[in-house]
Design an enzyme around this catalytic site. Structure first.
Site, PDB file in Angstrom:
ATOM      1  N   GLY A  47       0.841  -1.187   0.000  1.00  0.00           N
ATOM      2  CA  GLY A  47       0.000   0.000   0.000  1.00  0.00           C
ATOM      3  C   GLY A  47       0.879   1.242   0.000  1.00  0.00           C
ATOM      4  CD  GLN A  52       3.326   5.851   2.696  1.00  0.00           C
ATOM      5  OE1 GLN A  52       2.420   5.289   2.119  1.00  0.00           O
ATOM      6  NE2 GLN A  52       4.207   5.198   3.446  1.00  0.00           N
ATOM      7  CB  CYS A  94       4.508   2.533   7.822  1.00  0.00           C
ATOM      8  SG  CYS A  94       4.180   4.026   6.862  1.00  0.00           S
ATOM      9  CG  LEU A  95       6.369   1.181   1.929  1.00  0.00           C
ATOM     10  CD1 LEU A  95       5.927   1.500   0.510  1.00  0.00           C
ATOM     11  CD2 LEU A  95       7.428   0.082   1.933  1.00  0.00           C
ATOM     12  CG  HIS A 138      -1.182   1.655   7.073  1.00  0.00           C
ATOM     13  ND1 HIS A 138      -0.300   1.285   8.071  1.00  0.00           N
ATOM     14  CD2 HIS A 138      -0.460   2.426   6.219  1.00  0.00           C
ATOM     15  CE1 HIS A 138       0.886   1.815   7.824  1.00  0.00           C
ATOM     16  NE2 HIS A 138       0.819   2.505   6.705  1.00  0.00           N
ATOM     17  CD  GLU A 139      -1.553   2.652   2.462  1.00  0.00           C
ATOM     18  OE1 GLU A 139      -1.109   3.816   2.351  1.00  0.00           O
ATOM     19  OE2 GLU A 139      -0.832   1.696   2.814  1.00  0.00           O
ATOM     20  CG  HIS A 142      -0.230   7.004   5.141  1.00  0.00           C
ATOM     21  ND1 HIS A 142       0.866   7.596   5.736  1.00  0.00           N
ATOM     22  CD2 HIS A 142       0.092   5.690   5.009  1.00  0.00           C
ATOM     23  CE1 HIS A 142       1.797   6.664   5.963  1.00  0.00           C
ATOM     24  NE2 HIS A 142       1.354   5.510   5.543  1.00  0.00           N
TER      25      HIS A 142
HETATM   26 ZN    ZN Z   1       2.215   3.694   5.762  1.00  0.00          ZN
END
Ligand code: ZN
Length: 174
Positions: A47, A52, A94-95, A138-139, A142
């Site tokens: 995701g 990000q 998370c990236l 999660h997304e 963000h």
């Molecule tokens: Zn994330």
């Protein structure tokens, strides 16, 4: 050729700023969505939200099968969670917080309403796919400027922040 964007890491204010709604559905948006999938795969994620990659727009892409099923590729423009149900607790990463994973409580099921890259509204229910339910939450977090660390206990959050500060000082973050 799709472009691979570098992933913005925790500490950059764009990650903690609510993203702006998308109002124009044009070729540039289609390209951006393609670039987001490419950037997500390059970073080995399932995701990715536009903040990000430094873009403060309400766009996220998800593929919880990581290229296995082309039909699993989801484009979420201006998404909202419309239903949640139950509870699940498992490891989340998370990236933008590389090399960290923490136990995070989330709803077990989630349904969303969103637009695709052409502006068409659709609804999608996670069904029994708990990873997809987690990815939705999660997304969309963000896009509200929220990272999963905001779901941790104050103690865990401070510990993580301290570790990240150390990495920043050592030049191993950013
Ligand atoms: Zn994330």
């Amino acid at each position: 050729m799709p472009k691979v964007y570098p992933i913005v890491k925790y500490g950059d204010p764009v990650l903690e700023t609510p993203a702006e709604p998308v109002t124009v559905f044009d070729g540039a948006l289609k390209q951006l969505v393609e670039d987001m999938f490419e950037s997500m795969y390059a970073a080995h994620g399932v995701g990715l939200a536009a903040p990000q990659i430094g873009i403060g727009k309400r766009i996220a892409v998800i593929d919880v099968t990581f290229k296995e099923d082309p039909k699993a590729k989801l484009v979420l423009v201006n998404p909202e969670i419309i239903r949640t149900d139950g509870k699940q607790r498992s490891n989340e990463g998370c990236l933008s917080l590389p090399d960290f994973r923490e136990q995070v409580s989330r709803a077990r099921h989630a349904a969303i309403r969103a637009q695709d890259e052409t502006g068409k509204w659709y609804e999608k229910d996670s069904g029994d796919n708990e990873l997809l339910a987690r990815a939705f939450q999660h997304e969309i977090d963000h896009l509200h400027g929220r990272l999963y660390i905001s779901h941790l206990s104050a103690l865990k959050r401070d510990l993580m922040r301290r570790k990240i500060k150390k990495l920043m000082k050592a030049g191993e973050w950013m």
